[in-house]
Design a protein around this motif. Structure first.
Motif, PDB file in Angstrom:
ATOM      1  N   THR A 171      10.736 -15.610 -40.943  1.00 45.26           N
ATOM      2  CA  THR A 171      11.543 -16.539 -40.156  1.00 45.26           C
ATOM      3  C   THR A 171      11.107 -17.967 -40.421  1.00 45.26           C
ATOM      4  OG1 THR A 171      11.697 -14.873 -38.402  1.00 45.26           O
ATOM      5  CG2 THR A 171      12.351 -17.123 -37.840  1.00 45.26           C
ATOM      6  N   GLN A 172      12.072 -18.805 -40.711  1.00 46.18           N
ATOM      7  CA  GLN A 172      11.814 -20.238 -40.849  1.00 46.18           C
ATOM      8  C   GLN A 172      12.362 -20.932 -39.602  1.00 46.18           C
ATOM      9  OE1 GLN A 172      13.828 -23.104 -43.836  1.00 46.18           O
ATOM     10  NE2 GLN A 172      11.916 -22.500 -44.841  1.00 46.18           N
ATOM     11  N   TYR A 173      11.558 -21.778 -38.999  1.00 47.20           N
ATOM     12  CA  TYR A 173      11.998 -22.387 -37.750  1.00 47.20           C
ATOM     13  C   TYR A 173      11.470 -23.808 -37.591  1.00 47.20           C
ATOM     14  CZ  TYR A 173       7.419 -20.354 -36.525  1.00 47.20           C
ATOM     15  OH  TYR A 173       6.093 -19.976 -36.524  1.00 47.20           O
ATOM     16  N   THR A 174      12.252 -24.583 -36.860  1.00 44.30           N
ATOM     17  CA  THR A 174      11.894 -25.947 -36.483  1.00 44.30           C
ATOM     18  C   THR A 174      12.325 -26.152 -35.042  1.00 44.30           C
ATOM     19  OG1 THR A 174      12.429 -26.680 -38.736  1.00 44.30           O
ATOM     20  CG2 THR A 174      12.113 -28.399 -37.067  1.00 44.30           C
ATOM     21  N   ILE A 175      11.471 -26.740 -34.230  1.00 47.48           N
ATOM     22  CA  ILE A 175      11.838 -27.070 -32.851  1.00 47.48           C
ATOM     23  C   ILE A 175      11.667 -28.571 -32.669  1.00 47.48           C
ATOM     24  CG2 ILE A 175      11.370 -26.681 -30.408  1.00 47.48           C
ATOM     25  CD1 ILE A 175      10.294 -23.932 -31.150  1.00 47.48           C
ATOM     26  N   PHE A 205      20.153 -20.501 -33.612  1.00 50.41           N
ATOM     27  CA  PHE A 205      19.641 -21.732 -33.012  1.00 50.41           C
ATOM     28  C   PHE A 205      19.814 -21.663 -31.508  1.00 50.41           C
ATOM     29  CE2 PHE A 205      24.088 -22.659 -33.050  1.00 50.41           C
ATOM     30  CZ  PHE A 205      24.333 -23.685 -32.140  1.00 50.41           C
ATOM     31  N   GLY A 217      16.210 -25.739 -31.238  1.00 52.47           N
ATOM     32  CA  GLY A 217      15.477 -24.817 -32.095  1.00 52.47           C
ATOM     33  C   GLY A 217      16.378 -24.342 -33.223  1.00 52.47           C
ATOM     34  N   LEU A 219      16.688 -21.859 -36.398  1.00 55.61           N
ATOM     35  CA  LEU A 219      16.052 -20.605 -36.801  1.00 55.61           C
ATOM     36  C   LEU A 219      16.799 -20.007 -37.995  1.00 55.61           C
ATOM     37  CD1 LEU A 219      16.034 -19.109 -33.181  1.00 55.61           C
ATOM     38  CD2 LEU A 219      14.374 -20.709 -34.160  1.00 55.61           C
ATOM     39  N   TYR A 220      16.036 -19.436 -38.917  1.00 53.72           N
ATOM     40  CA  TYR A 220      16.654 -18.766 -40.062  1.00 53.72           C
ATOM     41  C   TYR A 220      15.858 -17.503 -40.372  1.00 53.72           C
ATOM     42  CZ  TYR A 220      19.446 -18.274 -44.271  1.00 53.72           C
ATOM     43  OH  TYR A 220      20.340 -17.806 -45.213  1.00 53.72           O
ATOM     44  N   THR A 247       8.930 -27.724 -39.467  1.00 50.61           N
ATOM     45  CA  THR A 247       9.491 -26.589 -40.199  1.00 50.61           C
ATOM     46  C   THR A 247       8.367 -25.664 -40.676  1.00 50.61           C
ATOM     47  OG1 THR A 247      11.372 -27.914 -40.923  1.00 50.61           O
ATOM     48  CG2 THR A 247      10.899 -25.901 -42.166  1.00 50.61           C
ATOM     49  N   LEU A 255       6.892 -17.248 -34.249  1.00 42.72           N
ATOM     50  CA  LEU A 255       7.866 -18.068 -33.521  1.00 42.72           C
ATOM     51  C   LEU A 255       7.688 -17.907 -32.026  1.00 42.72           C
ATOM     52  CD1 LEU A 255      10.408 -19.801 -33.206  1.00 42.72           C
ATOM     53  CD2 LEU A 255      11.771 -17.731 -33.562  1.00 42.72           C
TER      54      LEU A 255
END
Length: 426
Positions: A171-175, A205, A217, A219-220, A247, A255
């Motif tokens: 999982t790739q994520y950015t908040i 997201f 958020g 999310l991928y 990221t 996550l």
């Protein structure tokens, strides 16, 4: 004898029998040690209701024995797992017994990849009202398995979940944190990302709206060399203040840890509405939010979250045991409205604001032709019509299952609160 007196006597009788059956684990108001800790276990202060007795159960057999005592004495009861539901009376009760499942923490992993997880773990095997222990899955007691997918505590007490495991999903994520005074670009970008989910089911997201602040958020479900192009618009918004979580290439587990935060001790209430997405609806809800929160005391905080769900998610759920929730295979938002406040003197104003926000959203969505009837039990407040939102045929099926597995109606007549079939008017 008054109803309250009968309830008090029944609870006292149950307490005495539970004390004998589970020495050292049954805590009543007579105990000096441990009682207050039990009262204060739930997430929300609205559920800090002193009960006649708390019994901490560690095995399925102990749950069965406790239910036998409940049925014998006619005591009212409440079931408490993690204690995260903020609806007063769902996991707490005044004249009655709380069955605490938090000690059901067993965790085992079989060679075939099936994990057996006790119901007390915070992250099946079911005990019925007559004390019998049954398994419910796609092959065995499949009707009960179907009903438990959203039917709540109308049929029995789930003491163990048997879960098929799989390698942790990359999982790739950015908040990120945004200035909430510039809402239009944030809303525009949110609706564009939502549209992109139809073509790429890996995209996910959430957007959390607060007074003056928006948390996003992204999310991928993979770890690509570059984030999806559709996420670029969020990173370019001038209202971006900070990347709270930069990221990161991780997993669902990392996550969850990144999103975890200490919870303040507050009073809480929640509500939810399900809609199809649209820019006009996002803008309308924000307008309602601004009106509702204007002039609220500083001690009362209202916020809401858009949680997009795609058709692929709905299809996956239907493929694992059917569709008792009556979910439609369309793009949708599960809106979660939350009130958090300090002090009982703010109960009325906080509840009123939350109700106005939730009802206003439902009304607007209906006017725009975007309202979906489904109400998620996970995010619903006590007044929300959860079971009724599943549709008449599904309600009929739930009632049939309840009559089969709880023919004496123990979970309807003695359980204190919850989204129960007894509360349906039709």
């Amino acid at each position: 004898m008054s109803t309250d007196s009968v309830a008090t006597e029944s609870a006292a009788a149950a307490s005495n029998l539970l004390r004998a059956a589970f020495p050292g684990r049954d805590l009543t108001h007579h105990d000096d040690m441990g009682f207050e800790a039990e009262v204060r276990k739930p997430w929300s202060q609205t559920c800090w209701i002193p009960s006649t007795a708390y019994v901490s159960l560690a095995t399925s057999q102990e749950v069965a024995d406790a239910l036998a005592i409940i049925q014998k004495t006619g005591s009212k009861f409440a079931i408490r797992g993690g204690g995260h539901n903020p609806n007063a009376g769902f996991n707490s009760i005044e004249n009655g017994v709380v069955l605490d499942l938090s000690r059901l923490k067993s965790k085992t992993l079989e060679e075939d990849g099936v994990a057996h997880i006790g119901a007390g773990n915070t992250w099946g095997e079911v005990v019925l009202a007559d004390g019998s222990q049954v398994s419910a899955n796609a092959e065995t007691n499949s009707d009960l398995f179907w009903a438990l997918k959203g039917g709540g505590t109308n049929f029995g007490v789930v003491t163990r979940f048997d879960i098929a495991t799989y390698p942790l999903i990359k999982t790739q994520y950015t908040i990120s944190l945004y200035d909430g005074s510039d809402m239009s670009p944030i809303i525009n970008t949110s609706t564009e990302v939502h549209k992109a989910m139809e073509a790429d089911s890996n995209i996910g997201f959430f957007v959390n709206f607060r007074s003056g602040i928006v948390v996003v958020g992204l999310l991928y479900a993979d770890t690509p060399a570059e984030p999806p192009n559709v996420f670029d618009a969020f990173s370019k918004l001038p209202s971006l203040q900070a990347n709270v979580v930069p990221t990161t290439n991780g997993t669902i587990l990392s996550l969850a840890k990144a999103m975890a935060r200490p919870e303040d001790t507050l009073r809480r209430a929640i509500s939810t509405v399900t809609t199809e997405p649209s820019k006009e609806l996002y803008e309308g809800i924000n307008k309602i939010f601004q009106e509702v929160t204007r002039g609220l005391p500083d001690a009362v905080q209202i916020h809401y979250t858009a949680q997009p769900v795609g058709p692929s998610c709905v299809e996956a759920g239907i493929g694992q045991g059917g569709n008792p929730l009556g979910l439609k295979k369309v793009m949708q938002d599960w809106w979660v409205f939350t009130a958090e406040w300090a002090g009982e003197d703010n109960d009325a104003v906080a509840s009123k604001a939350l109700s106005e926000l939730s009802k206003g959203t439902r009304r607007l969505a209906r006017e725009l032709g975007l309202l979906l009837e489904y109400v998620s039990s996970t995010f619903a407040g006590a007044p929300d019509d959860v079971l009724g939102s599943y549709g008449a045929e599904n309600v009929k099926g739930l009632r049939t299952v309840a009559a089969k597995y709880d023919p004496d109606g123990v979970f309807q007549s003695l359980q204190n609160g919850g989204f129960l079939l007894r509360n349906l008017v039709v």
